[in-house]
Design an enzyme around this catalytic site. Structure first.
Site, PDB file in Angstrom:
ATOM      1  N   ASP A  21     -67.044  20.066   5.706  1.00  0.00           N
ATOM      2  CA  ASP A  21     -67.296  21.100   6.710  1.00  0.00           C
ATOM      3  C   ASP A  21     -66.932  22.485   6.188  1.00  0.00           C
ATOM      4  O   ASP A  21     -65.934  22.657   5.489  1.00  0.00           O
ATOM      5  CB  ASP A  21     -66.474  20.834   7.980  1.00  0.00           C
ATOM      6  CG  ASP A  21     -66.820  19.497   8.618  1.00  0.00           C
ATOM      7  OD1 ASP A  21     -67.856  18.910   8.238  1.00  0.00           O
ATOM      8  OD2 ASP A  21     -66.065  19.029   9.489  1.00  0.00           O
TER       9      ASP A  21
ATOM     10  N   LYS B  75     -59.116  29.917  18.760  1.00  0.00           N
ATOM     11  CA  LYS B  75     -60.073  29.312  17.828  1.00  0.00           C
ATOM     12  C   LYS B  75     -61.525  29.474  18.271  1.00  0.00           C
ATOM     13  O   LYS B  75     -62.376  29.934  17.503  1.00  0.00           O
ATOM     14  CB  LYS B  75     -59.758  27.829  17.621  1.00  0.00           C
ATOM     15  CG  LYS B  75     -60.728  27.162  16.653  1.00  0.00           C
ATOM     16  CD  LYS B  75     -60.390  25.705  16.413  1.00  0.00           C
ATOM     17  CE  LYS B  75     -61.404  25.069  15.477  1.00  0.00           C
ATOM     18  NZ  LYS B  75     -61.129  23.649  15.218  1.00  0.00           N
TER      19      LYS B  75
ATOM     20  N   ASP C  60     -73.224  23.330   9.767  1.00  0.00           N
ATOM     21  CA  ASP C  60     -72.286  23.699   8.696  1.00  0.00           C
ATOM     22  C   ASP C  60     -71.423  22.509   8.292  1.00  0.00           C
ATOM     23  O   ASP C  60     -70.343  22.678   7.736  1.00  0.00           O
ATOM     24  CB  ASP C  60     -71.398  24.864   9.135  1.00  0.00           C
ATOM     25  CG  ASP C  60     -70.550  24.527  10.350  1.00  0.00           C
ATOM     26  OD1 ASP C  60     -70.807  23.490  10.990  1.00  0.00           O
ATOM     27  OD2 ASP C  60     -69.624  25.299  10.671  1.00  0.00           O
TER      28      ASP C  60
END
Length: 979
Positions: free
Chosen positions: A680, A755, A912
């Site tokens: 990742d 986050k 991603d």
């Protein structure tokens, strides 16, 4: 593809002599001279799969024809031996071993033992046996593929037909036995609705057919295009599918329902018409019609046999009907909805005395709903909805598995993409991009040539050709936990929250509190209902596919160029449940590096901060928990359940099973693994901005530079937020209202709080979006319970977080601002922003002010939204930076996919997150870094500015922001760039 073979020179003679009926026994007892061997002309052969070498090539070579055939080499070989009694009697000895897969077909043929002629070497027999097995295997693979393809075609073309047959059979059973069969909830309802709905559709078809053209309804030409029973089944299933997946307070918007039903009917009409034309002849067909049908069948079958599937589909399309358009779909869908409401009823449980009349209620009601644009607003909107009866919703989530799901995973590889609507499923409508009705985007794609976008097509084909299968061990665990009520491992609770009882007190505050709690409980139950339906749909697909050897996901793109599987439920882009229950169909040995990456992967899935350790730290974590891992693998349900503590529990369990298997094996490196291993990106959006801006500090913050352990940008931002709040908390609360909030929040700031906002900031998150994200995190912490205080705290936290982001990522912010400014200039001139990705994909932002198109239907006047001619300047500006970066991360993923395929790797991508076998992770890591450097070694922003200047020569654009001095090649050495 021709299979190469290099048998001994004797093979040509053996082949021609063996199958020539005039060959005498003496010929076999003496070896021929070498000159005769090479001069001999090939005689007529009995085996189509084998061709002698051409006159220009050496007779020592033997080639297979490219096209597989249904003639079996082994079977013909034995038949030929047995047809020559003299030969079979004279030669005894060596065995031709039988392929076990073809045992059924050859069971009637006895094994043959022959003695070698003296001149036939053991090497020759070995070569012939290898050729025999190879041809048999090719033939078996061809038959297997053809069988799977036939099943796939049936799945795509006959699903509704099978459903109609099922209801007919159930009706017949009910009439014969004079009782209702024991059916699941939703099928029991459908059976009650099927016959009445079918009859009213037939009545409507007759009614419209008998009317003159002047007085016929607008939907009349289309309602008669399908049999009434098939139309009834489609209407029932489509309506209930909408209820399961997207109802709000038990209501579905009329526009949504009508158009969905209209689209489904149109798709089925196309398939129905084709099958009707190409099936066996009807008794009423004229000679001319029979001849046309026969010619069409021959033409299509000939194209399919020659593997010219695209040409076959062109024939189907040329014989089909013109697209209906939204207005036609809405009108037909509205009338069918109206007929459903007339005939569909539900019956409450019988609680009254036996001689009372049972109560029946309509299952659906049409009504109008009025909503405000936002709380406290005077602007209201009124729209029509179909309200579902509460009895209909009760127990519906347990019946989702009985619904018909279109676009299921494919049993054979998807068609290769060759254009806008050429690729994907064999017969179901497939488009390379999800344009959501944007005509400008559709036109841009239709004009694109295969040469221009061949790399995009190639990447989608690569993703679609990855073969998957269901991980049965994980599916069994999921099924057991779900059967026990869920509410574990991320599964939703199968029980509803009890609705609070009304208090006996008349105190206004108490009553207001009760109303709030009732509203909250109902909202929670609606969410749980939707999530339960979602789990059931995912599990229904997994149950259906679990016995398949493998299956495939056709992929297409969103308008930005990101790839997605076309099947919506059970796919690897979905939840942990889906990812845990899927694995590669092909297995590969772990190898030494594979075992290493399997352990890293397990630690990443466990998460909880472990994924931020160095690789050595993650390996140590796994080694310290080997007992827990073994226990999880061997006793997932009744053991210590260590795997349930993981952030992705089902994927973690799948990794535990493979690791336990390897560690228990005497040869761990040779254990076959089907598990996809993920690599990742680290806040991938910011990685792309750092590569565009070449800022060394930002590049280091998102792991574009090698380090001893991974850099954590979220922790960096949370520390900066903490510093700002600490400074604010020391201020005077009377003059600074934020001081009190800072004191409350200072001990709640952590990585998790910021986050999501940091992650989405590069994708254009607004202040309102950031506020809602942080508010959810604060609710989870449970420290602030007062709603007003919670809202104020979220507002303050969002402002501070976005300010901290701007301080740390200045270069990224500068590029985002430049992109937004360019978009504003273009949009102000009433043009949508357009650009072409590095792979040649044209992208058009679809944000235009929609125009209302009023359609008068039998149910109500529908307001259909369609693309207008005026662009939405604000949306064009704010959406361009994130959309542009999405198109770049999609480009990087597709470049990596094609390169991995060329390197012989299995590859799957989730934006991603890149997946491959454990043994191939090192190779994939090298490729994805090389492709990232290759992508950003081109002047992307300069090329973008040039394309804008060429497209809009009268507009003036600001210059590209200055770049830093970061060396992109540093990415090649960064082990934590993707990890």
């Amino acid at each position: 593809m021709a299979s190469p073979a290099a048998p001994s020179p004797s093979l040509s003679l053996y082949q021609t002599s063996l199958f020539h009926p005039q060959t005498s026994l003496v010929t076999w007892l003496k070896p021929p001279s070498s000159s005769a061997l090479f001069r001999r002309k090939p005689t007529k052969r009995l085996l189509p799969p084998i061709s002698a070498a051409s006159s220009s090539s050496s007779s020592t070579s033997l080639s297979l024809t490219e096209k597989p055939t249904t003639v079996h080499f082994h079977g013909n070989l034995i038949e030929t031996f047995e047809s020559h009694d003299s030969f079979a009697g004279a030669i005894k000895g060596a065995a031709f071993t039988e392929n076990p897969v073809e045992r059924n077909e050859l069971s009637a043929t006895r094994r043959l033992f022959t003695q070698d002629p003296p001149w036939i070497s053991a090497l020759f027999l070995k070569g012939l046996t290898k050729m025999t097995v190879k041809i048999e295997r090719k033939d078996i693979d061809k038959r297997k593929f053809d069988s799977l393809r036939r099943r796939q075609v049936k799945e795509e073309t006959e699903a509704w037909e099978r459903m109609v047959e099922e209801y007919r059979d159930l009706e017949k059973e009910m009439c014969e036995k004079s009782l209702a069969p024991n059916l699941p909830y939703v099928k029991h309802m459908f059976l009650g609705w099927f016959q009445p709905l079918k009859e009213v559709i037939e009545r409507e078809q007759r009614l419209q057919k008998n009317k003159s053209k002047k007085v016929r309804a607008a939907y009349a030409p289309h309602i008669e295009l399908l049999p009434a029973d098939k139309m009834a089944v489609i209407v029932m299933h489509k309506m209930m599918g909408l209820v399961m997946s997207g109802h709000e307070d038990g209501c579905i918007q009329v526009v949504q329902a009508a158009v969905s039903i209209g689209i489904a009917i149109e798709h089925e009409v196309r398939i129905h018409n084709f099958l009707k034309r190409t099936r066996k002849n009807n008794a009423g067909d004229s000679q001319e019609e029979l001849k046309d049908k026969q010619l069409l069948r021959k033409r299509v079958n000939s194209l399919i046999r020659r593997k010219r599937i695209i040409d076959a589909l062109k024939v189907v399309k040329s014989e089909g009907i013109k697209p209906w358009g939204r207005a036609t779909q809405a009108k037909l869908g509205s009338r069918l909805l109206e007929l459903l409401m007339e005939t569909a009823y539900v019956q409450p449980p019988l609680t009254q005395s036996g001689d009372s009349i049972p109560e029946f209620r309509p299952a659906f009601r049409h009504k109008f709903k009025t909503v405000t644009k936002y709380p406290g607003s005077k602007l209201v909107r009124r729209y029509g909805v179909i309200e579902c009866d509460s009895l209909l919703l009760a127990g519906l989530d347990k019946s989702a598995k009985h619904m018909l799901i279109p676009y299921v995973p494919m049993l054979v590889p998807p068609k290769r993409w060759r254009g806008y609507d050429k690729g994907g499923y064999l017969f179901l409508p497939s488009y390379i991009m999800r344009t959501h009705g944007s005509k400008k985007q559709q036109d841009a794609l239709k004009d694109i040539s295969s040469k221009t976008a061949h790399r995009v097509f190639e990447a989608l084909d690569t993703l679609g050709n990855t073969k998957w299968r269901v991980n049965r061990k994980i599916l069994d665990v999921v099924e057991r936990l779900w059967a026990d009520g869920g509410n574990i491992a991320g599964l939703v609770n199968r029980e509803d929250v009890p609705i609070p009882e009304k208090p006996s007190s008349e105190d206004p505050e108490e009553l207001q509190s009760w109303k709030w709690s009732v509203r909250k409980a109902k909202k929670t139950n609606r969410e749980r209902h939707s999530l339960r339906c979602d789990v059931e749909l995912k599990l229904s697909v997994a149950r259906k596919m679990k016995d398949e050897e493998g299956f495939y996901y056709p992929h297409n793109l969103d308008f930005r160029g990101r790839a997605y599987p076309m099947h919506p439920h059970l796919n690897h882009l979905s939840s942990d449940l889906c990812r845990g229950t899927l694995e590669f169909a092909e297995g590969r040995p772990l190898g030494k590096s594979g075992l290493y990456w399997l352990k890293i992967h397990l630690a990443n899935l466990y998460a909880g901060g472990v994924e931020k350790l160095s690789h050595e730290g993650r390996l140590a974590f796994v080694e310290n928990h080997l007992d827990d891992i073994m226990d999880s693998a061997e006793n997932a349900i009744h053991g210590r359940r260590w795997w349930l503590k993981a952030e992705d529990p089902f994927q973690c369990l799948a990794a535990c099973v493979v690791l336990a298997q390897a560690l228990k094996s005497p040869s761990p490196y040779s254990v076959i693994s089907h598990l996809p291993i993920h690599q990742d990106g680290s806040c991938n959006g910011l990685q792309h901005y750092a590569a565009l801006g070449r800022d060394s500090f930002e590049a280091a913050a998102v792991n574009l530079v090698a380090g001893e352990k991974p850099a954590d940008v979220y922790s960096e931002i949370s520390l900066r937020v903490h510093e700002i709040m600490k400074k604010d908390s020391s201020k005077d609360p009377e003059s600074n209202p934020t001081a009190a909030l800072a004191k409350i929040l200072i001990n709640q700031v952590d990585r998790k709080l910021v986050k999501q906002t940091v992650m989405t900031s590069v994708y254009g998150v607004t202040y309102v979006g950031a506020r809602e994200q942080i508010k959810r995190r604060l609710e989870e912490k449970g420290v602030i319970t007062d709603e007003r205080m919670l809202f104020s705290a979220a507002c303050y936290s969002a402002k501070v977080t976005l300010a901290a982001l701007g301080e740390i990522f200045e270069a990224a912010r500068a590029i985002m601002s430049w992109l937004g400014d360019c978009a504003k200039i273009i949009a102000t001139d009433n043009h949508p922003v357009r650009w072409t990705t590095p792979l040649g994909l044209p992208v058009v932002q679809p944000y235009c002010r929609s125009e209302r198109h009023l359609i008068r239907t039998s149910l109500q006047v529908l307001a259909l939204q369609r693309e207008g001619n005026t662009v939405d300047v604000r949306k064009q500006r704010t959406a361009f930076p994130p959309n542009f970066v999405h198109s770049l991360d999609g480009t990087h993923m597709m470049m990596t996919a094609v390169a991995c395929r060329e390197a012989g790797l299995n590859f799957a991508g989730v934006h991603d997150s890149y997946w491959t076998h454990a043994c191939d992770v090192d190779t994939m890591n090298r490729i994805l870094r090389e492709k990232f450097v290759e992508l950003y070694s081109t002047p992307i922003l300069e090329d973008l500015l040039q394309s804008f200047q060429e497209s809009y020569p009268n507009l003036v654009f600001p210059p590209v922001p200055k770049r830093g001095g970061f060396d992109l090649k540093e990415v090649l050495k960064s082990q934590y760039f993707f990890n």
